[in-house]
Design a protein around this motif. Structure first.
Motif, PDB file in Angstrom:
ATOM      1  N   ILE A   3       0.852  -1.185   0.000  1.00 59.96           N
ATOM      2  CA  ILE A   3       0.000   0.000   0.000  1.00 59.96           C
ATOM      3  C   ILE A   3       0.887   1.235   0.000  1.00 59.96           C
ATOM      4  CG2 ILE A   3      -1.889  -1.128   1.241  1.00 59.96           C
ATOM      5  CD1 ILE A   3      -0.833   0.530   3.732  1.00 59.96           C
ATOM      6  N   ARG A  54       3.890   1.011  -2.780  1.00 56.21           N
ATOM      7  CA  ARG A  54       3.045  -0.119  -3.153  1.00 56.21           C
ATOM      8  C   ARG A  54       3.538  -0.871  -4.377  1.00 56.21           C
ATOM      9  NH1 ARG A  54       0.771   4.581  -4.428  1.00 56.21           N
ATOM     10  NH2 ARG A  54       0.092   4.999  -6.570  1.00 56.21           N
ATOM     11  N   THR A  80       5.063   6.788   2.936  1.00 58.73           N
ATOM     12  CA  THR A  80       3.883   6.402   3.701  1.00 58.73           C
ATOM     13  C   THR A  80       4.334   5.697   4.974  1.00 58.73           C
ATOM     14  OG1 THR A  80       2.537   6.108   1.721  1.00 58.73           O
ATOM     15  CG2 THR A  80       1.788   4.999   3.719  1.00 58.73           C
ATOM     16  N   SER A 100      -1.745   8.821   0.199  1.00 60.88           N
ATOM     17  CA  SER A 100      -1.368   7.595  -0.496  1.00 60.88           C
ATOM     18  C   SER A 100      -2.350   6.453  -0.302  1.00 60.88           C
ATOM     19  CB  SER A 100       0.015   7.144  -0.021  1.00 60.88           C
ATOM     20  OG  SER A 100       0.034   6.984   1.387  1.00 60.88           O
ATOM     21  N   LEU A 101      -3.289   6.569   0.631  1.00 53.83           N
ATOM     22  CA  LEU A 101      -4.297   5.556   0.855  1.00 53.83           C
ATOM     23  C   LEU A 101      -5.382   6.144   1.723  1.00 53.83           C
ATOM     24  CD1 LEU A 101      -3.434   3.160   3.733  1.00 53.83           C
ATOM     25  CD2 LEU A 101      -1.757   4.818   3.001  1.00 53.83           C
TER      26      LEU A 101
END
Length: 451
Positions: free
Chosen positions: A127, A131, A316, A424-425
């Protein structure tokens, strides 16, 4: 008498035929409704009957009402339904309904009782900004059978040093529990995965990992601790090159000028310098599911205030547990874009997140538990920077849970483009952080069982 009887029979037969015809029509209507072929007509009639009797209702009005329930692309809906069914079926096969945690990385692979036969599935579960790190997914397995590190220039086959310097992609696993004491930095080549699942593997009491000028690295399941400064020695970095290395700082994992790096489910503590440092233009990095403890300067992201190439850095930091004995730098950021999401901060002595040189920090869905010290409740610290400068930096807290007096000092105008590069997520609710991070650190995986 006979004539009356014949008339009665004729009447009965006619009545029976009419009854059968009525039953047939009714049955056809039921069948038509059940198979959906005339659903649209039935719905039109229902809409018409529901209108006020004094209102004139046209067929066009009815069609418009029905069109509100339609979709622009029916084929897309079909595909979505099919995908949903496939996902549900696969999750049932893997036992997702009994062991899923809400952690999207772990729920991607951990529920498979045959995980050891499908190890490379992990590479598809990343992720965040890192990722796309595939590590050694496209290569063969390499089994480390020897824990020795006798010769950093000419490593023995079967050792971890021999594995990581190879030119080809490799998925590196271990044959047993082991403690590896490295004489010099373990300098990794591109497209490598170190996967310690299934065994208790420590890299400790010597040099540790260096990821320098390479790409596509996955580090998973290691205990890395008590790393020491080493160097002023010859070290091999590939099958064709070795050279002189100056003194190393003693980081657990040093990422230098590298990209597509994923550090997942490790335990890191007690090192001479940082636990994870990423500098000199490194980017596309995810640091997830790790357990950090007993350390001062935990994580440095960005080389120096003057090194502007780190403006491209994107990192991240997700689902980690920042535990006992930590003091500061979780992380300490410079220049780039940093997404800090769904981590559990249970200990710090000075501050949790710091930075200089105008980094963008997007903190979402974390749980921050402040220390008892009333002078250390602030999550954030702008390092060696006047307020007149840092007030323009984009730092924000969204959905974070602040406990025991913890507080986050936001800044900046909230430029959407800046935060887009630091996203990023999707963050989950901070109320889920305990469950999401409950397995942070190396996992106790055993063969033929869910991990």
């Amino acid at each position: 008498m006979a004539m009356a009887s014949k008339k009665w029979l004729s009447f009965s037969f006619s009545f029976l035929l009419i009854l059968l015809l009525l039953v047939g029509v009714y049955a056809a209507g039921v069948q038509q409704s059940n198979d959906g072929s005339d659903t649209r007509t039935v719905e039109k009639e229902q809409l018409l009957s529901s209108e006020n009797s004094t209102m004139a209702v046209s067929l066009e009005d009815v069609e418009e009402k029905l069109s509100k329930h339609a979709v622009d692309d029916p084929e897309e809906v079909v595909a979505m339904v099919a995908q949903s069914i496939r996902n549900s079926t696969e999750r049932r096969k893997l036992g997702y309904f009994s062991c899923g945690t809400g952690n999207p990385i772990d729920d991607c692979w951990r529920c498979d009782p045959n995980w050891q036969k499908n190890r490379k599935r992990l590479a598809d579960c990343g992720i965040g900004f890192g990722r796309n790190a595939i590590g050694g997914r496209d290569g063969r397995y390499y089994v480390v059978t020897d824990n020795r590190d006798d010769d950093p220039v000419n490593p023995r086959p079967g050792t971890i040093r021999h594995a990581v310097i190879q030119e080809e992609p490799l998925w590196i696993v271990f044959s047993r529990d082991m403690v590896i004491q490295l004489k010099q930095e373990l300098i990794m080549n591109s497209f490598k995965t170190i996967d310690a699942r299934g065994y208790n593997v420590h890299i400790a009491n010597g040099a540790c990992l260096t990821i320098q000028f390479v790409t596509n690295i996955i580090i998973h399941g290691l205990h890395i601790h008590d790393c020491k400064p080493t160097g002023n020695a010859m070290v091999r970095s590939s099958t064709t090159h070795f050279g002189w290395r100056t003194m190393a700082d003693g980081d657990a994992i040093s990422i230098f000028g590298s990209s597509h790096v994923w550090v997942d489910h490790n335990s890191l503590s007690h090192c001479a310098d940082g636990l994870v440092d990423a500098v000199m233009g490194s980017t596309a990095i995810t640091i997830s599911n790790n357990h950090f403890a007993h350390h001062n300067e935990v994580m440095l992201l960005g080389h120096s205030d003057s090194y502007t190439k780190d403006k491209q850095m994107q990192v991240t930091i997700a689902y980690n547990h920042f535990g006992e004995g930590l003091i500061q730098r979780m992380p300490r950021c410079r220049h780039g874009y940093f997404h800090v999401v769904n981590n559990d901060y249970t200990h710090w002595e000075m501050y949790a997140i710091g930075g200089s040189a105008n980094p963008t920090i997007n903190s979402q869905g974390n749980r921050y538990l402040a220390p008892a010290n009333r002078f250390a409740k602030e999550v954030t610290k702008r390092v060696d920077t006047a307020a007149g400068q840092w007030k323009g930096w984009n730092w924000r807290s969204s959905g974070d849970l602040m406990l025991n007096g913890a507080y986050f000092t936001p800044s900046g105008a909230g430029a959407s483009a800046s935060y887009a590069r630091a996203s990023s997520l999707g963050a989950k609710s901070s109320s889920m952080v305990g469950a999401i991070t409950s397995s942070a650190g190396p996992l106790a995986c055993r063969r033929s069982r869910t991990c």
